[in-house]
Design a protein around this motif. Structure first.
Motif, PDB file in Angstrom:
ATOM      1  N   THR A   1       0.879  -1.185  -0.014  1.00 29.18           N
ATOM      2  CA  THR A   1      -0.105  -0.054  -0.198  1.00 29.18           C
ATOM      3  C   THR A   1       0.859   1.201  -0.020  1.00 29.18           C
ATOM      4  OG1 THR A   1      -1.592  -1.304   1.395  1.00 29.18           O
ATOM      5  CG2 THR A   1      -2.167   0.858   1.062  1.00 29.18           C
ATOM      6  N   TYR A   2       0.601   2.121  -0.912  1.00 32.43           N
ATOM      7  CA  TYR A   2       1.372   3.350  -1.148  1.00 32.43           C
ATOM      8  C   TYR A   2       0.590   4.517  -1.159  1.00 32.43           C
ATOM      9  CZ  TYR A   2       5.101   6.514  -3.103  1.00 32.43           C
ATOM     10  OH  TYR A   2       5.957   7.713  -3.341  1.00 32.43           O
ATOM     11  N   ASP A   3       0.760   5.597  -0.420  1.00 35.46           N
ATOM     12  CA  ASP A   3       0.044   6.921  -0.523  1.00 35.46           C
ATOM     13  C   ASP A   3       0.688   7.930  -1.094  1.00 35.46           C
ATOM     14  OD1 ASP A   3       1.566   7.515   1.614  1.00 35.46           O
ATOM     15  OD2 ASP A   3      -0.117   7.688   3.048  1.00 35.46           O
ATOM     16  N   GLY A   4       1.770   7.857  -1.453  1.00 35.53           N
ATOM     17  CA  GLY A   4       2.714   9.050  -2.148  1.00 35.53           C
ATOM     18  C   GLY A   4       3.682   9.336  -1.184  1.00 35.53           C
ATOM     19  N   THR A   5       3.494   8.852   0.091  1.00 39.86           N
ATOM     20  CA  THR A   5       4.468   9.035   1.029  1.00 39.86           C
ATOM     21  C   THR A   5       5.087   7.855   1.757  1.00 39.86           C
ATOM     22  OG1 THR A   5       3.020  11.162   1.524  1.00 39.86           O
ATOM     23  CG2 THR A   5       5.003  10.633   3.004  1.00 39.86           C
ATOM     24  N   SER A   6       4.165   7.034   2.258  1.00 41.26           N
ATOM     25  CA  SER A   6       4.680   5.934   2.998  1.00 41.26           C
ATOM     26  C   SER A   6       4.207   4.620   2.578  1.00 41.26           C
ATOM     27  CB  SER A   6       4.518   6.211   4.367  1.00 41.26           C
ATOM     28  OG  SER A   6       3.240   5.972   4.894  1.00 41.26           O
ATOM     29  N   TRP A   7       5.096   3.585   2.873  1.00 38.27           N
ATOM     30  CA  TRP A   7       4.701   2.382   2.201  1.00 38.27           C
ATOM     31  C   TRP A   7       4.110   1.483   3.575  1.00 38.27           C
ATOM     32  CZ3 TRP A   7       5.090   1.187  -2.915  1.00 38.27           C
ATOM     33  CH2 TRP A   7       5.748   2.402  -3.869  1.00 38.27           C
TER      34      TRP A   7
ATOM     35  N   THR B   1      13.556   6.621   1.938  1.00 44.60           N
ATOM     36  CA  THR B   1      14.902   6.862   2.279  1.00 44.60           C
ATOM     37  C   THR B   1      15.678   5.606   3.109  1.00 44.60           C
ATOM     38  OG1 THR B   1      14.273   7.771   4.430  1.00 44.60           O
ATOM     39  CG2 THR B   1      14.060   9.178   2.617  1.00 44.60           C
ATOM     40  N   ARG B   2      14.923   4.764   3.451  1.00 41.91           N
ATOM     41  CA  ARG B   2      15.637   3.731   4.033  1.00 41.91           C
ATOM     42  C   ARG B   2      16.085   2.559   3.111  1.00 41.91           C
ATOM     43  NH1 ARG B   2      12.314   1.443   8.646  1.00 41.91           N
ATOM     44  NH2 ARG B   2      13.903   0.029   8.322  1.00 41.91           N
ATOM     45  N   PRO B   3      17.007   1.562   3.019  1.00 45.88           N
ATOM     46  CA  PRO B   3      16.983   0.475   2.103  1.00 45.88           C
ATOM     47  C   PRO B   3      15.911  -0.404   2.312  1.00 45.88           C
ATOM     48  CG  PRO B   3      18.876   0.414   3.738  1.00 45.88           C
ATOM     49  CD  PRO B   3      18.193   1.594   4.201  1.00 45.88           C
ATOM     50  N   MET B   4      15.620  -1.018   1.502  1.00 45.69           N
ATOM     51  CA  MET B   4      14.550  -2.021   1.427  1.00 45.69           C
ATOM     52  C   MET B   4      15.178  -3.188   1.683  1.00 45.69           C
ATOM     53  SD  MET B   4      12.461  -2.105  -2.365  1.00 45.69           S
ATOM     54  CE  MET B   4      11.944  -0.446  -2.890  1.00 45.69           C
ATOM     55  N   PRO B   5      14.112  -4.124   2.548  1.00 47.83           N
ATOM     56  CA  PRO B   5      14.697  -5.389   3.014  1.00 47.83           C
ATOM     57  C   PRO B   5      14.961  -6.227   1.698  1.00 47.83           C
ATOM     58  CG  PRO B   5      12.520  -5.013   3.650  1.00 47.83           C
ATOM     59  CD  PRO B   5      12.779  -3.928   2.913  1.00 47.83           C
ATOM     60  N   ASP B   6      15.743  -7.465   1.793  1.00 48.50           N
ATOM     61  CA  ASP B   6      15.953  -8.372   0.547  1.00 48.50           C
ATOM     62  C   ASP B   6      14.634  -9.306   0.612  1.00 48.50           C
ATOM     63  OD1 ASP B   6      16.324 -10.541  -0.955  1.00 48.50           O
ATOM     64  OD2 ASP B   6      18.636 -10.471  -0.688  1.00 48.50           O
ATOM     65  N   TRP B   7      13.827  -9.084  -0.224  1.00 43.52           N
ATOM     66  CA  TRP B   7      12.440  -9.869  -0.064  1.00 43.52           C
ATOM     67  C   TRP B   7      12.575 -11.058  -0.279  1.00 43.52           C
ATOM     68  CZ3 TRP B   7       9.610  -6.070   1.908  1.00 43.52           C
ATOM     69  CH2 TRP B   7       9.598  -4.766   1.424  1.00 43.52           C
ATOM     70  N   GLU B   8      13.247 -11.470  -1.308  1.00 40.61           N
ATOM     71  CA  GLU B   8      13.496 -13.191  -1.490  1.00 40.61           C
ATOM     72  C   GLU B   8      13.919 -13.846  -0.038  1.00 40.61           C
ATOM     73  OE1 GLU B   8      11.374 -13.351  -3.765  1.00 40.61           O
ATOM     74  OE2 GLU B   8      12.358 -14.582  -5.023  1.00 40.61           O
ATOM     75  N   THR B   9      14.960 -13.161   0.265  1.00 38.02           N
ATOM     76  CA  THR B   9      15.687 -13.842   1.506  1.00 38.02           C
ATOM     77  C   THR B   9      14.752 -13.727   2.581  1.00 38.02           C
ATOM     78  OG1 THR B   9      17.819 -12.965   0.796  1.00 38.02           O
ATOM     79  CG2 THR B   9      17.948 -13.694   3.011  1.00 38.02           C
TER      80      THR B   9
END
Ligand SMILES: O=c1[nH]c(=O)c2[nH]c(=O)[nH]c2[nH]1
Length: 305
Positions: free
Chosen positions: A139-145, A199-207
């Motif tokens: 879910t994305y509102d243009g600011t936060s996920w 601004t924060r790095p995403m998790p590695d989704w597959e791992t």
């Protein structure tokens, strides 16, 4: 004084629209070795949609047909690295490219395929894994996920190390206490990531998926269970303790009862060997496990997610 001669026009409440269940299969070719991703993608958009409901003006409406086409075009142009990555890409696209759209919710189911190992040439043959379906909702509102991932239909069973006794007994209680029983369930789980801003790095989704599933199964197998509730908490707490990127886990666990069959009429002893696997009714054990200090945001009813 309000004019009571004519009732006020009813007001439009929450609304969303999009194309549901876009089935997309993406093959990636590495020479003779192929890779497969098989997704079911549902797009749901919301924003300035009063006019289309009140007057039928479609000026703000990106057709659901276009949202479908976007799913397929993105699969070609950007590939599908993970369900989460693909959903994030789509959500960002709809919110940032269309002024009237303020929020996008992308739900994805992923079906697993495993390679068929064989003596022949090439690596392009797969068998559908009969196990769980992987899930994600972006879910994305243009600011936060908000990213909530999980799985459903993962059937697991412990043939021992499970007891159930010491429970409340009233005049309707007939259940015999069990000191060695089968514990089986079909896991439906959702976990919420604490990643919420770009601004924060995403998790590695597959791992993350692989490891979360592994911890869930290890906790199920390793917990000496006095109730399915205890096993649920053990699975959730192990995930929150071992996976820094996850703050909340919710489970819906049907207790798939296995009743010992009475073989005495046939002159046979049933030494915890022969069970009747009942399909209904089933106990249904549901709970959320949270990182201390975090807020519960996954809906209690997982069918709503
Ligand atoms: O693990 C269990 N939890 C219960 O709450 C329950 N209730 C029941 O009848 N059997 C079980 N088993």
């Amino acid at each position: 004084m309000a004019d009571t001669s004519r009732p006020a026009r009813p007001v439009l409440g929450q609304n969303q629209y999009g194309k549901a269940e876009n089935r997309v299969v993406r093959i990636t070719r590495q020479g003779a070795t192929h890779h497969i991703k098989d997704l079911n993608v549902s797009v749901s958009l919301s924003g300035d949609m009063e006019d289309v409901h009140y007057s039928g003006s479609n000026a703000n409406v990106l057709p659901t047909d276009t949202t479908k086409n976007t799913v397929y075009a993105f699969a070609k142009e950007h590939g599908i690295e993970s369900a989460e990555q693909f959903g994030i890409h789509l959500a960002r696209h709809f919110v940032t490219s269309q002024e009237p759209i303020h929020r996008a919710r992308i739900r994805i189911e992923e079906y697993g395929w495993e390679r068929i190992e064989h003596g022949g040439e090439g690596a392009h043959s797969f068998a559908r894994t009969g196990q769980e379906t992987r899930l994600t909702q972006i879910t994305y509102d243009g600011t936060s996920w908000e990213v909530v991932s999980g799985l459903k239909d993962l059937v697991v069973l412990n043939s021992t190390d499970s007891e159930f006794w010491g429970y409340v007994k009233d005049k309707y209680t007939t259940l015999p206490e069990a000191h060695d029983r089968i514990l089986a369930t079909e896991v439906s789980a959702r976990w919420r990531f604490n990643w919420s801003d770009d601004t924060r790095p995403m998790p590695d989704w597959e791992t993350s998926y692989r490891e979360t599933r592994r911890h869930l199964l290890a906790a199920f197998a390793e917990t000496y269970s006095l109730s399915l509730q205890q096993t649920l908490y053990a699975m959730g707490s192990r995930i929150v303790e071992r996976r820094d990127e996850i703050d909340e886990v919710r489970f819906s666990l049907p207790n798939k009862h296995h009743f010992l069959v009475d073989l005495a009429p046939f002159g046979l002893k049933n030494d915890n060997e022969v069970y009747f696997a009942a399909d209904r009714p089933y106990g249904l054990i549901e709970a959320t496990v949270l990182r201390d200090g975090c807020e519960a945001r996954i809906p209690a009813d997982l069918t709503n997610l």
